[in-house]
Design an enzyme around this catalytic site. Sequence first.
Site, PDB file in Angstrom:
ATOM      1  N   GLU A  92       0.934  -0.968   0.211  1.00 19.15           N
ATOM      2  CA  GLU A  92       0.158  -0.033   0.049  1.00 19.15           C
ATOM      3  C   GLU A  92       0.898   1.188   0.177  1.00 19.15           C
ATOM      4  O   GLU A  92       1.890   1.339   0.504  1.00 19.15           O
ATOM      5  CB  GLU A  92      -0.893  -0.064   1.259  1.00 19.15           C
ATOM      6  CG  GLU A  92      -2.116  -1.029   1.145  1.00 19.15           C
ATOM      7  CD  GLU A  92      -3.058  -1.035   2.244  1.00 19.15           C
ATOM      8  OE1 GLU A  92      -4.139  -1.062   1.854  1.00 19.15           O
ATOM      9  OE2 GLU A  92      -2.843  -0.861   3.316  1.00 19.15           O
ATOM     10  N   CYS A 105       3.697   8.416   1.327  1.00 25.69           N
ATOM     11  CA  CYS A 105       4.456   7.469   2.223  1.00 25.69           C
ATOM     12  C   CYS A 105       4.413   6.146   1.432  1.00 25.69           C
ATOM     13  O   CYS A 105       3.576   5.605   1.035  1.00 25.69           O
ATOM     14  CB  CYS A 105       3.460   7.352   3.213  1.00 25.69           C
ATOM     15  SG  CYS A 105       3.769   6.087   4.485  1.00 25.69           S
ATOM     16  N   CYS A 112       6.790  -7.279   7.045  1.00 22.84           N
ATOM     17  CA  CYS A 112       7.629  -6.746   7.770  1.00 22.84           C
ATOM     18  C   CYS A 112       8.065  -7.751   8.597  1.00 22.84           C
ATOM     19  O   CYS A 112       7.122  -8.339   9.298  1.00 22.84           O
ATOM     20  CB  CYS A 112       7.047  -5.314   8.548  1.00 22.84           C
ATOM     21  SG  CYS A 112       8.546  -4.617   9.433  1.00 22.84           S
ATOM     22  N   CYS A 116       6.342  -5.031  15.142  1.00 23.94           N
ATOM     23  CA  CYS A 116       5.880  -4.307  16.208  1.00 23.94           C
ATOM     24  C   CYS A 116       4.453  -4.724  16.711  1.00 23.94           C
ATOM     25  O   CYS A 116       3.741  -4.801  15.823  1.00 23.94           O
ATOM     26  CB  CYS A 116       5.966  -2.767  15.798  1.00 23.94           C
ATOM     27  SG  CYS A 116       7.393  -2.269  15.352  1.00 23.94           S
ATOM     28  N   CYS A 119       1.407  -2.531  15.300  1.00 17.71           N
ATOM     29  CA  CYS A 119       1.179  -2.351  13.879  1.00 17.71           C
ATOM     30  C   CYS A 119       0.753  -3.177  12.926  1.00 17.71           C
ATOM     31  O   CYS A 119       0.894  -4.417  13.504  1.00 17.71           O
ATOM     32  CB  CYS A 119       2.869  -2.175  13.388  1.00 17.71           C
ATOM     33  SG  CYS A 119       2.826  -2.014  11.691  1.00 17.71           S
ATOM     34  N   CYS A 344      -1.315   5.771  10.214  1.00 16.79           N
ATOM     35  CA  CYS A 344      -0.137   5.334  10.454  1.00 16.79           C
ATOM     36  C   CYS A 344      -0.261   3.894  11.402  1.00 16.79           C
ATOM     37  O   CYS A 344      -1.146   3.604  12.154  1.00 16.79           O
ATOM     38  CB  CYS A 344       0.759   6.051  11.459  1.00 16.79           C
ATOM     39  SG  CYS A 344       2.202   5.768  11.705  1.00 16.79           S
TER      40      CYS A 344
HETATM   41  S1  SF4 Z   1       5.938  -0.191  12.685  1.00 16.42           S
HETATM   42 FE1  SF4 Z   1       5.198  -2.067  11.510  1.00 16.42          FE
HETATM   43  S2  SF4 Z   1       6.319  -1.738   9.321  1.00 16.42           S
HETATM   44 FE2  SF4 Z   1       7.248  -0.284  10.763  1.00 16.42          FE
HETATM   45  S3  SF4 Z   1       8.966  -1.613  11.703  1.00 16.42           S
HETATM   46 FE3  SF4 Z   1       7.273  -1.933  13.034  1.00 16.42          FE
HETATM   47  S4  SF4 Z   1       6.276  -3.959  12.233  1.00 16.42           S
HETATM   48 FE4  SF4 Z   1       7.523  -2.942  10.695  1.00 16.42          FE
END
Ligand code: SF4
Length: 355
Positions: A92, A105, A112, A116, A119, A344
Site C-alpha cells: 500500500e 508515504c 515486515c 511491532c 502495527c 499510521c
Molecule cells: S511499525 Fe510496522 S512496518 Fe514499521 S517496523 Fe514496526 S512492524 Fe514493521
Amino acid sequence: MEKKELIGLSKSEIEEEILKLGEKKFRSKQLWQWLYFRGETDFAKMTNFSKELREKLAENFTITRPKIVAEQLSKDKTRKWLLEFKDGERVEMVYIPEEDRGAVCISTQVGCAVGCKFCHTGSQKLTRNLTAGEIVSQFMVARDTYGEWPSPTNEVRYLSNIVVMGMGEPLHNQDNVIKALNILTDGDGIAISRRRVTMSTSGIAPKIVETLKATGVRLAVSLHAPNNEIRSQIMPINNRYPIEEVLKACQEYQAEDGSRYITFEYLLLDGINDSLENANELIRLMKKYHIRASFNLIPFNPWPGCCFKPSPSQKVKAFADALEKAGFAAPVRVARGQDILAACGQLKSKKDSEQ
Ligand code: SF4
C-alpha cells in the site's frame, strides 16, 4: 531473452546499457530525463531519439509501473493505493495532502519482519524486499495520478515530500532503499529535495549512520517508549538494538551536521507509555544523550484484532505539554485517512484470511 526493466537503474547503470547498445554516452542522460524527469512510459514518444534507437530500446527494455489494484480517497482527501508488482505481491502507498503540499508515504518491503505489536503491517509476515525500481515506481504512480510530471501548464507541486514510513523496515532492505532514495532525489530527474525526504526506522542501530550518509535524507525513529522495559514489550526489536544503541547512532548522525534534527515518533497507548512519568523519563533520556529532537506524538489508530487502546485526549495533551515545556517541539499528529485505514500503522496488503 527477458527484457530488462529500466526503472530502478542508477545513472551509471543506464549509461552502461546505452553504451552496450552502441550509442553515445549523452543518450543516457536523455533517457534518464525521459524516465525520471518526464515520467514517459512509451519509447515511441521519446521524440529526440531516432526511430532506430526507439526500436532498439523497446526490443531490449521495459518501463513498468506497478498495477493499481484499488484506490481509495478519504473524506480528508488522503488517498490510498493498493499496488501490485509483476509477481503478484502487493503493497500500500498513501498520499497525505496539506494545504499547498503533501507527502507520499512509500513502502520498502512486502510485510515486515520487525513485528511491532501495535502495527497492522507487522502482523503480516515478511514476504520479500522490494527492488529499488519497485520503491521508486510507487512515487511515480502518485505523480501519474496527480498529473505532476513537468509540462508548460503544470507548476504546482502537491507531491512535495516523501516519507519512507509505509510497509516494511527500510534498513532491512538497505541497498535497495539507498539506491531508490538516490534516484528519487536526483536533480536531473524526479528531484525531490533530500531535505524533504524522511526515512523512518524502528532502530536498526548499526545501519542508521551509513544509510543517512549515503542518501542525505532526514531521519525519523520509531521510539514509542522512554525505557527498554516498555519498548521491548511493544517493539521486540528493542531486545536486539536497545534504546542506548539507537540513541548513540542518533548522536553520531547529529555530530556530522549540527543542523539535523531527529524526529522521534511516539505512539500513545493507553496505560502503556502515556503517563507524565513516562514523558519526564523521555525528557531525561534526550538530555542525557544531548539529542536535538522533536517529537511526533501519534494518537493510536486501532485496527481489527489489536489489543491496545488509544490514550484519552487529556493524557495526550498533558504528555505534549510536558515535552514542550522542556523545550521539545511535540505536535500531536492529526490522524489522516482513518476511514480508509490509511493512517499510521494501519497499512496492510493482505486480507487476514490470506495469512
Ligand atoms: S511499525 Fe510496522 S512496518 Fe514499521 S517496523 Fe514496526 S512492524 Fe514493521
